[in-house]
Design a protein around this motif. Sequence first.
Motif, PDB file in Angstrom:
ATOM      1  N   ALA A   1      -3.454  -0.501  -3.427  1.00 33.27           N
ATOM      2  CA  ALA A   1      -4.530  -0.558  -4.134  1.00 33.27           C
ATOM      3  C   ALA A   1      -5.791  -1.409  -3.292  1.00 33.27           C
ATOM      4  O   ALA A   1      -6.957  -1.169  -3.211  1.00 33.27           O
ATOM      5  CB  ALA A   1      -4.293  -0.895  -5.458  1.00 33.27           C
ATOM      6  N   LYS A   2      -5.206  -2.714  -2.996  1.00 28.44           N
ATOM      7  CA  LYS A   2      -6.058  -3.631  -2.501  1.00 28.44           C
ATOM      8  C   LYS A   2      -6.465  -3.173  -0.816  1.00 28.44           C
ATOM      9  O   LYS A   2      -7.664  -3.207  -0.591  1.00 28.44           O
ATOM     10  CB  LYS A   2      -5.420  -5.038  -2.241  1.00 28.44           C
ATOM     11  CG  LYS A   2      -5.268  -5.760  -3.567  1.00 28.44           C
ATOM     12  CD  LYS A   2      -4.597  -7.052  -3.235  1.00 28.44           C
ATOM     13  CE  LYS A   2      -4.498  -7.621  -4.657  1.00 28.44           C
ATOM     14  NZ  LYS A   2      -3.939  -9.331  -4.567  1.00 28.44           N
ATOM     15  N   ASN A   3      -5.599  -2.481  -0.366  1.00 26.47           N
ATOM     16  CA  ASN A   3      -5.779  -2.067   1.024  1.00 26.47           C
ATOM     17  C   ASN A   3      -6.882  -0.939   1.039  1.00 26.47           C
ATOM     18  O   ASN A   3      -7.919  -0.911   1.954  1.00 26.47           O
ATOM     19  CB  ASN A   3      -4.449  -1.491   1.590  1.00 26.47           C
ATOM     20  CG  ASN A   3      -4.720  -0.777   2.994  1.00 26.47           C
ATOM     21  OD1 ASN A   3      -4.852  -1.453   3.890  1.00 26.47           O
ATOM     22  ND2 ASN A   3      -4.613   0.618   3.285  1.00 26.47           N
ATOM     23  N   TYR A   4      -6.778  -0.107   0.204  1.00 29.16           N
ATOM     24  CA  TYR A   4      -7.914   0.934   0.016  1.00 29.16           C
ATOM     25  C   TYR A   4      -9.182   0.570  -0.436  1.00 29.16           C
ATOM     26  O   TYR A   4     -10.364   1.261  -0.197  1.00 29.16           O
ATOM     27  CB  TYR A   4      -7.284   2.116  -0.645  1.00 29.16           C
ATOM     28  CG  TYR A   4      -6.327   2.756  -0.306  1.00 29.16           C
ATOM     29  CD1 TYR A   4      -6.282   3.377   1.060  1.00 29.16           C
ATOM     30  CD2 TYR A   4      -5.121   3.147  -0.866  1.00 29.16           C
ATOM     31  CE1 TYR A   4      -5.254   4.019   1.714  1.00 29.16           C
ATOM     32  CE2 TYR A   4      -4.075   3.942  -0.242  1.00 29.16           C
ATOM     33  CZ  TYR A   4      -4.231   4.163   0.989  1.00 29.16           C
ATOM     34  OH  TYR A   4      -3.109   5.064   1.587  1.00 29.16           O
ATOM     35  N   ASN A   5      -9.144  -0.757  -0.980  1.00 28.48           N
ATOM     36  CA  ASN A   5     -10.586  -1.343  -1.387  1.00 28.48           C
ATOM     37  C   ASN A   5     -11.264  -2.265  -0.245  1.00 28.48           C
ATOM     38  O   ASN A   5     -12.282  -2.616  -0.358  1.00 28.48           O
ATOM     39  CB  ASN A   5     -10.186  -2.247  -2.527  1.00 28.48           C
ATOM     40  CG  ASN A   5     -10.021  -1.335  -3.855  1.00 28.48           C
ATOM     41  OD1 ASN A   5     -10.375  -0.282  -3.924  1.00 28.48           O
ATOM     42  ND2 ASN A   5      -9.230  -2.004  -4.942  1.00 28.48           N
ATOM     43  N   GLN A   6     -10.583  -2.391   1.074  1.00 25.55           N
ATOM     44  CA  GLN A   6     -11.285  -2.989   1.974  1.00 25.55           C
ATOM     45  C   GLN A   6     -12.255  -2.191   2.568  1.00 25.55           C
ATOM     46  O   GLN A   6     -12.493  -1.140   2.587  1.00 25.55           O
ATOM     47  CB  GLN A   6     -10.033  -3.399   3.007  1.00 25.55           C
ATOM     48  CG  GLN A   6      -8.845  -4.267   2.597  1.00 25.55           C
ATOM     49  CD  GLN A   6      -7.972  -4.500   3.889  1.00 25.55           C
ATOM     50  OE1 GLN A   6      -7.800  -3.683   4.554  1.00 25.55           O
ATOM     51  NE2 GLN A   6      -7.609  -5.956   3.832  1.00 25.55           N
ATOM     52  N   ILE A   7     -12.992  -2.993   3.285  1.00 29.63           N
ATOM     53  CA  ILE A   7     -14.341  -2.347   3.714  1.00 29.63           C
ATOM     54  C   ILE A   7     -13.938  -1.460   4.946  1.00 29.63           C
ATOM     55  O   ILE A   7     -14.525  -0.376   5.033  1.00 29.63           O
ATOM     56  CB  ILE A   7     -15.310  -3.450   4.250  1.00 29.63           C
ATOM     57  CG1 ILE A   7     -15.965  -4.366   3.098  1.00 29.63           C
ATOM     58  CG2 ILE A   7     -16.689  -3.066   5.137  1.00 29.63           C
ATOM     59  CD1 ILE A   7     -16.582  -3.901   2.076  1.00 29.63           C
ATOM     60  N   ASN A   8     -12.960  -1.796   5.782  1.00 29.35           N
ATOM     61  CA  ASN A   8     -12.808  -1.134   6.834  1.00 29.35           C
ATOM     62  C   ASN A   8     -12.212   0.464   6.381  1.00 29.35           C
ATOM     63  O   ASN A   8     -12.574   1.301   6.831  1.00 29.35           O
ATOM     64  CB  ASN A   8     -11.611  -1.502   7.710  1.00 29.35           C
ATOM     65  CG  ASN A   8     -10.508  -1.778   7.243  1.00 29.35           C
ATOM     66  OD1 ASN A   8      -9.470  -0.625   7.308  1.00 29.35           O
ATOM     67  ND2 ASN A   8     -10.003  -2.839   6.669  1.00 29.35           N
ATOM     68  N   GLU A   9     -11.355   0.405   5.042  1.00 30.53           N
ATOM     69  CA  GLU A   9     -10.977   1.420   4.740  1.00 30.53           C
ATOM     70  C   GLU A   9     -12.146   2.555   4.013  1.00 30.53           C
ATOM     71  O   GLU A   9     -12.044   3.587   4.176  1.00 30.53           O
ATOM     72  CB  GLU A   9      -9.855   1.333   3.544  1.00 30.53           C
ATOM     73  CG  GLU A   9      -8.372   0.969   4.183  1.00 30.53           C
ATOM     74  CD  GLU A   9      -7.881   2.308   4.823  1.00 30.53           C
ATOM     75  OE1 GLU A   9      -8.397   3.282   4.496  1.00 30.53           O
ATOM     76  OE2 GLU A   9      -7.022   2.031   5.655  1.00 30.53           O
ATOM     77  N   SER A  10     -12.970   1.950   3.197  1.00 24.66           N
ATOM     78  CA  SER A  10     -14.013   2.462   2.577  1.00 24.66           C
ATOM     79  C   SER A  10     -15.119   3.136   3.538  1.00 24.66           C
ATOM     80  O   SER A  10     -15.482   4.233   3.518  1.00 24.66           O
ATOM     81  CB  SER A  10     -14.722   1.566   1.390  1.00 24.66           C
ATOM     82  OG  SER A  10     -15.408   0.463   2.254  1.00 24.66           O
ATOM     83  N   ASN A  11     -15.247   2.467   4.637  1.00 24.77           N
ATOM     84  CA  ASN A  11     -16.176   3.091   5.424  1.00 24.77           C
ATOM     85  C   ASN A  11     -15.633   4.190   6.357  1.00 24.77           C
ATOM     86  O   ASN A  11     -16.176   5.273   6.649  1.00 24.77           O
ATOM     87  CB  ASN A  11     -16.640   1.853   6.474  1.00 24.77           C
ATOM     88  CG  ASN A  11     -17.506   0.742   6.106  1.00 24.77           C
ATOM     89  OD1 ASN A  11     -18.029   1.109   4.755  1.00 24.77           O
ATOM     90  ND2 ASN A  11     -17.872  -0.039   6.641  1.00 24.77           N
ATOM     91  N   ALA A  12     -14.289   4.014   6.679  1.00 24.67           N
ATOM     92  CA  ALA A  12     -13.487   5.116   7.336  1.00 24.67           C
ATOM     93  C   ALA A  12     -13.397   6.321   6.384  1.00 24.67           C
ATOM     94  O   ALA A  12     -13.657   7.528   6.933  1.00 24.67           O
ATOM     95  CB  ALA A  12     -12.115   4.553   7.804  1.00 24.67           C
ATOM     96  N   GLU A  13     -13.235   6.349   5.169  1.00 23.56           N
ATOM     97  CA  GLU A  13     -13.244   7.272   4.101  1.00 23.56           C
ATOM     98  C   GLU A  13     -14.756   7.760   4.189  1.00 23.56           C
ATOM     99  O   GLU A  13     -14.657   9.141   4.325  1.00 23.56           O
ATOM    100  CB  GLU A  13     -12.821   6.560   3.090  1.00 23.56           C
ATOM    101  CG  GLU A  13     -12.674   7.842   1.881  1.00 23.56           C
ATOM    102  CD  GLU A  13     -12.030   7.101   0.325  1.00 23.56           C
ATOM    103  OE1 GLU A  13     -12.135   7.812  -0.473  1.00 23.56           O
ATOM    104  OE2 GLU A  13     -12.043   6.138   0.562  1.00 23.56           O
ATOM    105  N   ALA A  14     -15.719   7.100   4.052  1.00 23.55           N
ATOM    106  CA  ALA A  14     -17.012   7.690   3.855  1.00 23.55           C
ATOM    107  C   ALA A  14     -17.296   8.512   5.201  1.00 23.55           C
ATOM    108  O   ALA A  14     -18.004   9.598   5.209  1.00 23.55           O
ATOM    109  CB  ALA A  14     -17.934   6.671   3.651  1.00 23.55           C
ATOM    110  N   TYR A  15     -16.929   7.918   6.513  1.00 22.00           N
ATOM    111  CA  TYR A  15     -17.206   8.581   7.679  1.00 22.00           C
ATOM    112  C   TYR A  15     -16.348  10.031   7.835  1.00 22.00           C
ATOM    113  O   TYR A  15     -16.875  10.987   8.179  1.00 22.00           O
ATOM    114  CB  TYR A  15     -16.845   7.484   8.771  1.00 22.00           C
ATOM    115  CG  TYR A  15     -17.100   8.398  10.161  1.00 22.00           C
ATOM    116  CD1 TYR A  15     -18.169   8.565  10.822  1.00 22.00           C
ATOM    117  CD2 TYR A  15     -15.709   8.983  10.841  1.00 22.00           C
ATOM    118  CE1 TYR A  15     -18.441   9.354  12.014  1.00 22.00           C
ATOM    119  CE2 TYR A  15     -15.933   9.901  12.118  1.00 22.00           C
ATOM    120  CZ  TYR A  15     -17.227   9.847  12.489  1.00 22.00           C
ATOM    121  OH  TYR A  15     -17.346  10.692  13.863  1.00 22.00           O
TER     122      TYR A  15
END
Length: 328
Positions: free
Chosen positions: A300-314
């Motif tokens: 849960a914490k991993n997916y809340n990281q900025i690098n994850e959220s930006n990769a998901e948005a891209y």
Amino acid sequence: MKQHNTFTLKDFIIRAGIAYFITLIIFCIFIFRVIPGCSLLQSKLVLFLLTVLSFGLIYFEKDDRRNYLSIATNVLIPFGIYTTLAYILLLPIPLGIVWTLLIGLDLVYIGFYFYKVKRRNYNSLLEKSQLVIGLASLLSLVIVLSFTLFGSSLIQSSTKITNNTDAYIRKYDDKSLKNLNNWSKLKRKEKLNTLQTICNNERDYLGISARIKVGAGSKLTHPYAQYNNKSKEITFDVSQLDHASSTTLLEALLHSTYHAYEYALVESYDSMSSDYNKLVDYRTIVTYKREFSTKVTNKAKNYNQINESNAEAYAAEALQDYQNKLKK
């Protein structure tokens, strides 16, 4: 094996049990995977039965072979046979060569033995056959371990990894678009080749200079695919590659490729002059660097990281572009 006892029966069983327990831990961490077509419970049962069978062979031999070589052989055999069953579809050539060559040589020896020897020692034949299977088991473990430790992919695409070119708009490959529309009909290698081609194009679009490989493996930390910056490789889960939809795998590829872009940003930031790296636009890269340097085990914490959220948005935006292109 030596024809002399090194241990009493009690010592032999204790040492064999300890050796099996240590090997089992290593096996489960680095090598264990579910046998194709079996459930996790069925796979564990197969491993258990192979172990019982291997140790049961002790009682069909003479009592004068309780030594370290006997322990090694009886421990290696069940793990080696299980590894071959689990990985033969992924590594058919190296595993096939090992078992075919060694079992073939053993059969030749047995045939020669029956042809030449009048007074036959069947215990000796059983002993030598055990050694052959033990050696084949050891080589199988070494082969699979070399892939799982030194390369995350067990199979890789055969598509050439192109050199980086300047591309200010996303490129689309006609063959890849056609393959995405006919995904269920493609073989595993064709799927990897398609994903490699798309990865090449995304890499050009993002301006990444590193040559990113696409492959497939097992025991990944992510459900569909993951990016390894050390090996510059995107690895897909083999079972997902076989059964997941083109949309799911394409999104996973786009997500992983953006992680490669984030790592490239961090590398460029590290080489930048201190006169410029404190500019406000680079603060996101500082966050990437901090997140990449900190191992997060909580998903849960991993997916809340900025690098994850930006990769998901891209990935979501790029996937929409591909879907629009596929509709035309």
